[in-house]
Design a protein around this motif. Structure first.
Motif, PDB file in Angstrom:
ATOM      1  N   LYS A  84     -21.436  81.460  -3.859  1.00  0.00           N
ATOM      2  CA  LYS A  84     -20.743  82.638  -3.565  1.00  0.00           C
ATOM      3  C   LYS A  84     -19.165  82.153  -3.197  1.00  0.00           C
ATOM      4  N   ARG A  85     -18.499  83.323  -2.799  1.00  0.00           N
ATOM      5  CA  ARG A  85     -17.002  83.149  -2.643  1.00  0.00           C
ATOM      6  C   ARG A  85     -16.613  84.322  -1.895  1.00  0.00           C
ATOM      7  N   VAL A  86     -15.477  84.032  -1.145  1.00  0.00           N
ATOM      8  CA  VAL A  86     -14.895  84.978  -0.154  1.00  0.00           C
ATOM      9  C   VAL A  86     -13.664  85.677  -0.954  1.00  0.00           C
TER      10      VAL A  86
ATOM     11  N   TRP B  41     -16.881  78.273  -6.582  1.00  0.00           N
ATOM     12  CA  TRP B  41     -18.177  79.134  -6.062  1.00  0.00           C
ATOM     13  C   TRP B  41     -19.333  78.621  -6.655  1.00  0.00           C
ATOM     14  N   ARG B  42     -19.308  78.152  -8.055  1.00  0.00           N
ATOM     15  CA  ARG B  42     -20.159  77.578  -8.647  1.00  0.00           C
ATOM     16  C   ARG B  42     -20.913  76.421  -8.044  1.00  0.00           C
ATOM     17  N   GLN B  43     -19.876  75.533  -7.306  1.00  0.00           N
ATOM     18  CA  GLN B  43     -20.374  74.402  -7.127  1.00  0.00           C
ATOM     19  C   GLN B  43     -20.864  74.605  -5.378  1.00  0.00           C
TER      20      GLN B  43
ATOM     21  N   TYR C  92     -20.531  77.339   2.272  1.00  0.00           N
ATOM     22  CA  TYR C  92     -20.446  75.888   2.255  1.00  0.00           C
ATOM     23  C   TYR C  92     -21.190  75.135   3.269  1.00  0.00           C
ATOM     24  N   HIS C  93     -21.964  75.812   3.967  1.00  0.00           N
ATOM     25  CA  HIS C  93     -22.864  75.027   5.163  1.00  0.00           C
ATOM     26  C   HIS C  93     -22.055  74.335   6.048  1.00  0.00           C
TER      27      HIS C  93
ATOM     28  N   GLU D  12     -22.462  74.067  13.393  1.00  0.00           N
ATOM     29  CA  GLU D  12     -20.932  73.631  12.964  1.00  0.00           C
ATOM     30  C   GLU D  12     -20.069  74.669  12.398  1.00  0.00           C
ATOM     31  N   VAL D  13     -20.586  75.693  11.849  1.00  0.00           N
ATOM     32  CA  VAL D  13     -19.836  76.995  11.381  1.00  0.00           C
ATOM     33  C   VAL D  13     -19.265  77.703  12.767  1.00  0.00           C
TER      34      VAL D  13
END
Length: 330
Positions: free
Chosen positions: A134-136, A127-129, A90-91, A252-253
């Motif tokens: 991607k998703r965890v 995750w599509r948005q 998600y940046h 930020e991450v």
């Protein structure tokens, strides 16, 4: 409508507490006096493992390029790595009430009291948005129980078993078992058995993940290295996931994945109340490397090292124990 995880109901919390304090505790104490507690708990763990394998919630699931599995032995830095991977996807801009409103944990479908703890896999379509689409997905299963696909990514975190022992003992005692918690002596003997209740053998779990590291879509991270160089770990994970972002996003991450930040919002990772009259144990307690002397004598630390080094050798694993773990000096 956004998914909201549902911790156990008050009725379930009361039922679990009554079971723990009124039944389980006395049984454990009696078996410890008889010298049979380890045998009893190991037998129950064997049965649990059989049930999990029979009801494996991943059976029939074919992972796709959107899936990023974070796979760990319990209390190995799972939430930490999930936060890193999720925020990278998600940046660095993901906000949530609880991480499991977004991150599925299919393991729980086969567990009583926590079946609705996390968003179901088939509901996790956010995750599509996401910027990286991607998703965890969280799991504590061994490698041989996971759905393997060349399209998905798999991130393992390996932590020193001595630190795992301390972390899981205090977490389970404070949040669930309370007075029913077995003694440290019982838990120690269980931990060195093949049938530890929270994941079985650490060596078997680690050897499986380590052997899979040769696949191009598998990354094995060291908890020890994550503590030493968080930014370096974030950069490696981003590269592994083919995420190309400016340094400001990496910064930020890193900020959102620091112990200080995550500890301040522990409720976003916590299991919540499992027993009505017990406060939940902190999900992020110390997050330390090399702090096992809190519960373990120097001799017991050496016993854990020797036991798992020998078991890894017996399994034919070339896992470099001394690189990932702090070997106790003689």
């Amino acid at each position: 409508m956004a998914y909201k995880r549902r911790p156990p109901s008050v009725a379930a919390q009361i039922a679990l507490g009554a079971l723990m304090d009124g039944v389980w505790g006395p049984v454990v104490r009696l078996q410890e006096r008889r010298g049979a507690a380890v045998r009893m708990l190991a037998a129950l763990a064997r049965q649990q493992d059989k049930r999990l394998r029979k009801r494996n919630p991943f059976r029939g699931y074919i992972p796709g390029p959107q899936d990023v599995f974070v796979m760990t032995y319990a209390k190995s830095g799972t939430n930490w790595m999930m936060q890193i991977a999720h925020q990278l996807i998600y940046h660095g801009n993901s906000e949530y009430d609880h991480l499991h409103d977004l991150v599925p944990w299919p393991d729980t479908k086969a567990m009583p009291f926590v079946k609705k703890y996390a968003i179901p896999l088939d509901h996790a379509t956010h995750w599509r948005q996401s910027p990286e689409r991607k998703r965890v997905i969280k799991t504590h299963f061994n490698w041989d129980m996971l759905p393997i696909s060349d399209q998905a990514r798999y991130i393992a975190v390996v932590r020193d078993p001595k630190d795992i022992f301390v972390s899981n003992y205090l977490f389970i005692r404070d949040g669930v078992y309370g007075p029913a918690m077995p003694t440290v002596d019982t838990w120690f003997d269980l931990f060195l058995s093949p049938h530890f209740p929270l994941g079985g053998s650490w060596a078997v779990n680690t050897a499986g993940y380590w052997a899979a590291r040769l696949r191009p879509n598998v990354f094995v991270a060291s908890f020890k290295e994550m503590k030493r160089d968080l930014r370096g770990t974030v950069v490696k994970v981003a590269d592994f996931l083919d995420i190309r972002v400016p340094d400001a996003v990496i910064d930020e991450v890193c900020r959102r994945s620091s112990f200080e930040y995550m500890k301040a919002v522990d409720h976003k990772f916590s299991m919540g109340k499992m027993v009505a009259w017990r406060q939940p144990g902190a999900m992020l307690r110390k997050g330390s490397q090399g702090g096992s002397s809190e519960l373990l004598s120097r001799e017991r630390q050496r016993q854990i090292d020797m036991h798992f080094v020998a078991e890894l050798k017996q399994l034919g694993s070339d896992f470099p124990y001394d690189e990932f773990c702090d070997v106790t000096p003689s």
